[in-house]
Design a protein around this motif. Structure first.
Motif, mmCIF file in Angstrom:
data_model
loop_
_atom_site.group_PDB
_atom_site.id
_atom_site.type_symbol
_atom_site.label_atom_id
_atom_site.label_comp_id
_atom_site.label_asym_id
_atom_site.label_seq_id
_atom_site.Cartn_x
_atom_site.Cartn_y
_atom_site.Cartn_z
ATOM 1 N N ALA A 149 0.841 -1.202 0.000
ATOM 2 C CA ALA A 149 0.000 0.000 0.000
ATOM 3 C C ALA A 149 0.870 1.245 0.000
ATOM 4 N N ALA A 150 0.314 2.334 -0.517
ATOM 5 C CA ALA A 150 0.884 3.656 -0.274
ATOM 6 C C ALA A 150 0.560 4.049 1.161
ATOM 7 N N CYS A 151 1.482 4.738 1.813
ATOM 8 C CA CYS A 151 1.304 5.096 3.228
ATOM 9 C C CYS A 151 1.579 6.577 3.414
ATOM 10 N N CYS A 152 0.767 7.210 4.252
ATOM 11 C CA CYS A 152 0.915 8.643 4.482
ATOM 12 C C CYS A 152 0.604 8.967 5.936
ATOM 13 N N ALA A 153 1.421 9.818 6.526
ATOM 14 C CA ALA A 153 1.156 10.329 7.878
ATOM 15 C C ALA A 153 1.191 11.852 7.828
ATOM 16 N N ILE A 154 0.115 12.468 8.334
ATOM 17 C CA ILE A 154 0.007 13.924 8.374
ATOM 18 C C ILE A 154 -0.405 14.309 9.790
ATOM 19 N N ASP A 155 0.379 15.184 10.428
ATOM 20 C CA ASP A 155 0.018 15.598 11.787
ATOM 21 C C ASP A 155 0.584 16.980 12.078
ATOM 22 N N LEU A 292 -11.601 26.994 6.477
ATOM 23 C CA LEU A 292 -10.451 26.213 6.918
ATOM 24 C C LEU A 292 -10.576 24.765 6.476
ATOM 25 N N GLN A 293 -11.762 24.186 6.692
ATOM 26 C CA GLN A 293 -11.953 22.794 6.302
ATOM 27 C C GLN A 293 -11.758 22.623 4.794
ATOM 28 N N ALA A 294 -12.272 23.558 4.012
ATOM 29 C CA ALA A 294 -12.136 23.469 2.558
ATOM 30 C C ALA A 294 -10.667 23.538 2.135
ATOM 31 N N VAL A 295 -9.917 24.458 2.731
ATOM 32 C CA VAL A 295 -8.505 24.600 2.367
ATOM 33 C C VAL A 295 -7.701 23.405 2.856
ATOM 34 N N TYR A 296 -8.015 22.914 4.066
ATOM 35 C CA TYR A 296 -7.320 21.720 4.539
ATOM 36 C C TYR A 296 -7.545 20.555 3.575
ATOM 37 N N GLU A 297 -8.781 20.373 3.125
ATOM 38 C CA GLU A 297 -9.062 19.277 2.197
ATOM 39 C C GLU A 297 -8.262 19.438 0.904
ATOM 40 N N GLU A 298 -8.178 20.653 0.386
ATOM 41 C CA GLU A 298 -7.373 20.882 -0.815
ATOM 42 C C GLU A 298 -5.921 20.477 -0.584
ATOM 43 N N CYS A 299 -5.388 20.875 0.560
ATOM 44 C CA CYS A 299 -3.996 20.564 0.875
ATOM 45 C C CYS A 299 -3.788 19.062 1.069
ATOM 46 N N ALA A 300 -4.693 18.425 1.799
ATOM 47 C CA ALA A 300 -4.558 16.991 2.050
ATOM 48 C C ALA A 300 -4.639 16.198 0.759
ATOM 49 N N MET A 301 -5.563 16.580 -0.126
ATOM 50 C CA MET A 301 -5.670 15.866 -1.401
ATOM 51 C C MET A 301 -4.437 16.119 -2.268
ATOM 52 N N HIS A 302 -3.848 17.315 -2.161
ATOM 53 C CA HIS A 302 -2.589 17.603 -2.862
ATOM 54 C C HIS A 302 -1.481 16.665 -2.367
ATOM 55 N N VAL A 303 -1.393 16.481 -1.049
ATOM 56 C CA VAL A 303 -0.409 15.559 -0.491
ATOM 57 C C VAL A 303 -0.644 14.142 -1.013
ATOM 58 N N LEU A 304 -1.897 13.709 -0.994
ATOM 59 C CA LEU A 304 -2.196 12.334 -1.405
ATOM 60 C C LEU A 304 -1.978 12.125 -2.897
ATOM 61 N N ARG A 305 -2.268 13.131 -3.706
ATOM 62 C CA ARG A 305 -1.984 12.997 -5.141
ATOM 63 C C ARG A 305 -0.482 12.899 -5.380
ATOM 64 N N GLY A 306 0.287 13.648 -4.587
ATOM 65 C CA GLY A 306 1.733 13.522 -4.687
ATOM 66 C C GLY A 306 2.205 12.131 -4.300
ATOM 67 N N LEU A 307 1.599 11.549 -3.287
ATOM 68 C CA LEU A 307 1.926 10.177 -2.886
ATOM 69 C C LEU A 307 1.549 9.198 -3.990
ATOM 70 N N TRP A 308 0.379 9.406 -4.613
ATOM 71 C CA TRP A 308 -0.032 8.532 -5.723
ATOM 72 C C TRP A 308 0.993 8.577 -6.854
ATOM 73 N N ASP A 309 1.452 9.763 -7.190
ATOM 74 C CA ASP A 309 2.427 9.898 -8.272
ATOM 75 C C ASP A 309 3.713 9.140 -7.960
ATOM 76 N N ARG A 310 4.039 8.996 -6.690
ATOM 77 C CA ARG A 310 5.262 8.280 -6.302
ATOM 78 C C ARG A 310 5.061 6.767 -6.253
ATOM 79 N N THR A 336 -9.159 11.416 -5.337
ATOM 80 C CA THR A 336 -7.845 10.895 -5.716
ATOM 81 C C THR A 336 -8.050 9.562 -6.433
ATOM 82 N N LEU A 337 -6.943 8.944 -6.827
ATOM 83 C CA LEU A 337 -7.014 7.652 -7.516
ATOM 84 C C LEU A 337 -6.900 6.473 -6.552
ATOM 85 N N PHE A 338 -6.839 6.742 -5.254
ATOM 86 C CA PHE A 338 -6.842 5.646 -4.288
ATOM 87 C C PHE A 338 -8.233 5.040 -4.203
ATOM 88 N N ARG A 339 -8.312 3.719 -4.252
ATOM 89 C CA ARG A 339 -9.597 3.019 -4.271
ATOM 90 C C ARG A 339 -9.928 2.346 -2.936
#
Length: 590
Positions: A149-155, A292-310, A336-339
């Motif tokens: 699996a792809a793995c991500c930690a955000i805190d 704030l919630q909307a911007v956080y979601e944009e940022c989190a999905m940006h992180v996850l898309r970057g993880l997908w690309d890797r 994202t492309l995570f299923r």
């Protein structure tokens, strides 16, 4: 031939918020608990002495039987980067002093560990310091059902890291990249949370509950605080934050953890004056929360898309405090492309104890995979005798109450379903205590989701908390698609999905103002008594859902029968179910 003695690994999170302990035997989880449940202090910091003693008791072993201790902090991690940062940025001496003091406590645990285990310091087992973010990553991947699996930690931060990109395969996790201090999506969320007048440690979930009442009209303003970079990375505009330079007060030594304001005065220029905790909430505050919630979601999905690309792996394991943002979690498969997504129920710092233990089992001892966390019931349970003695001890206070001692849990489920259908609010206490922040049907307050007034009643008379706080629907897993759109089974109540339009008036008490619900799917396998309660309620009402909220009142979720009964007696609950004992107030008899 003498059988091999099993290997016991104790995992701990110490001198941080949400300290905890887990016990792993030959790669199989035996027990997992948080210190707050015993100390009765929310998010308890310090050393998890009582949690350690609890997991030993549940495993039926003594401290001398522990072979390895895994601590989810490594004071030696990223020392060169820390030193370079200190030289080039010259942070406030208070900030440096507090970090060094905490590092010293984490680096030498011999005294408190020996006390908790009941052994001499010279007889302590081998202690492994596992870096904070690898512990987060391991807490998700190594107990997931995925072979890879792809793995991500955000805190917020841990060992100088706020975000980790990784790939897990078999018994190894390969860390691919980091976002380092001082840039952090957790700090972004905390700063605006504090600015909104919610200063307590862990108050971010209140902002997530407030957000649906507002409009994202200030999203562009909040976007000024963070810049997205290639590869899923990001940077904070540090003019609006003070965690990186000033002496932000932090207390992780013992008791309730505290964190001073992490936002700078410049944030007032963007969002307006900060709200004081006792000031009323206005439309502007609701809009800030939604933005704030909307911007956080944009940022989190940006992180996850970057993880997908890797990784290009459709399976995702997430951890870190930001993985508790259930609204964002429910949008991962859509945006994202995570299923497939796996997030275990204690994905915050409490869960690092779990990850540290499994890191040692797999990465140090090279033990095989063999455990999947399919439920969250890893705390202590109390016997029928414990319940009986508790009820007997409170006999004078229960004078005038109706006390029924039933023969089976089937009878209990049927009676409780009738009480709920009749409009009563019931404390439901069964089996093993839950692991993580969510009550999952063993330490829960349950009620009728069809009532339009029940949310206000529970918030005002039982929970004594803000009126905007939502409640969760616990749904029989087979009925999921009948009530939710685009949802997948989630036994851990950590994802939010839209309630079907035609069902929102059917279950208004568990449908948030934006038409969503933070669901928990319940099956006969995961929790037979709770599933039976839901099915009995469905037989009476046609609705396979009960309203679920945690069994507490401005305190940690209850652990013992005595704590549960005390909470019942001092609040407005109509009835309590303790195992097979049902107690009703005189006004609640039917």
């Amino acid at each position: 031939m003498t059988p091999r003695r099993p290997i016991h690994i104790l995992g701990i999170n110490a001198y941080h918020g949400d300290v905890s302990a887990v016990l792993v035997r030959d790669g199989i989880l035996i027990a997992a608990v948080e210190e707050e449940r015993f100390r009765r202090i929310k998010h308890c910091a310090g050393f998890p002495t009582l949690a350690i003693q609890s997991v030993l008791s549940q495993a039926g072993i003594r401290g001398g039987d522990i072979d390895h201790v895994a601590v989810s902090r490594d004071p030696r991690a990223h020392l060169l980067r820390k030193a370079w940062y200190t030289i080039t940025h010259r942070p406030d001496p208070v900030l440096v002093r507090d970090r060094l003091r905490n590092r010293q406590r984490v680096g030498d645990l011999r005294g408190p560990l020996a006390t908790a285990l009941g052994v001499r310091e010279g007889d302590l087992p081998r202690v492994h310091h596992v870096e904070h973010h690898p512990s987060h990553l391991a807490s998700a991947f190594f107990v997931s059902p995925f072979e890879d699996a792809a793995c991500c930690a955000i805190d917020g931060f841990g060992d100088f890291v706020s975000t980790s990109f990784a790939a897990g395969a078999g018994t190894h996790i390969d860390v691919l990249d980091h976002v380092f201090f001082p840039h952090s999506l957790g700090i972004l969320y905390t700063a605006v949370t504090q600015h909104l007048g919610f200063p307590a440690f862990g108050d971010e979930f209140k902002v997530m509950g407030l957000a649906p009442y507002g409009q994202p009209s200030m999203a562009d303003d909040i976007r000024r605080l963070v810049t997205l970079r290639p590869g899923g990375k990001f940077e904070l505009d540090l003019r609006y934050f003070r965690h990186w330079s000033d002496g932000v007060a932090m207390e992780w030594e013992d008791g309730y953890p505290t964190l001073g304001p992490v936002y700078a005065a410049a944030l007032d220029e963007v969002l307006g004056p900060a709200r004081k905790a006792d000031e009323p909430l206005t439309t502007r505050h609701e809009d800030i929360a939604r933005s704030l919630q909307a911007v956080y979601e944009e940022c989190a999905m940006h992180v996850l898309r970057g993880l997908w690309d890797r990784t290009h792996n459709p399976r995702l394991c997430m951890a870190g405090g930001c993985a508790m943002n259930s609204v964002a979690n429910g949008k991962i498969r859509e945006q994202t492309l995570f299923r497939e997504v796996y997030i275990q129920p204690a994905s915050g710092d409490n869960g690092t104890a779990l990850g540290a233990a499994y890191h040692v089992w797999h990465e140090v001892l090279h033990g095989p995979r063999g455990f999947v966390m399919e439920h969250g019931y890893w705390g202590p349970r109390h016997s029928a005798d414990d319940i009986a003695s508790t009820v007997a001890a409170h006999a004078p206070e229960l004078n005038g109450f109706q006390v029924d001692r039933l023969e089976s849990l089937d009878e209990v489920a049927a009676l409780t379903a009738r009480l709920i259908a009749d409009g009563l609010i019931v404390g439901w206490y069964q089996g093993h205590m839950e692991w993580g922040a969510r009550a999952l049907g063993n330490r829960s307050i349950v009620a009728d989701p069809r009532r339009t007034d029940i949310r206000d009643i529970i918030n005002a008379k039982i929970k004594f908390r803000e009126k905007f706080r939502p409640f969760a629907p616990s749904i029989a897993v087979e009925a999921l698609d009948d009530y939710f759109t685009g949802a997948v089974p989630d036994p851990f109540m950590i994802q939010v999905y839209p309630v079907r339009q035609e069902k929102r008036t059917v279950v208004p008490a568990v449908t948030h103002v934006d038409g969503s619900g933070r669901l928990q799917t319940v099956s006969a396998k995961s929790n037979p008594p709770y599933y039976r309660l839901i099915k009995e309620f469905e037989a009476l009402t046609g609705v396979p859902i009960v309203l679920n909220t945690s069994f507490n009142e401005n305190e940690p979720i209850v652990d013992t029968p005595a704590q549960a009964l005390a909470c019942f007696l001092r609040t407005g609950m109509d009835a309590i179910v303790l195992g097979t004992v049902v107690i009703r107030r005189a006004s609640a008899r039917t």
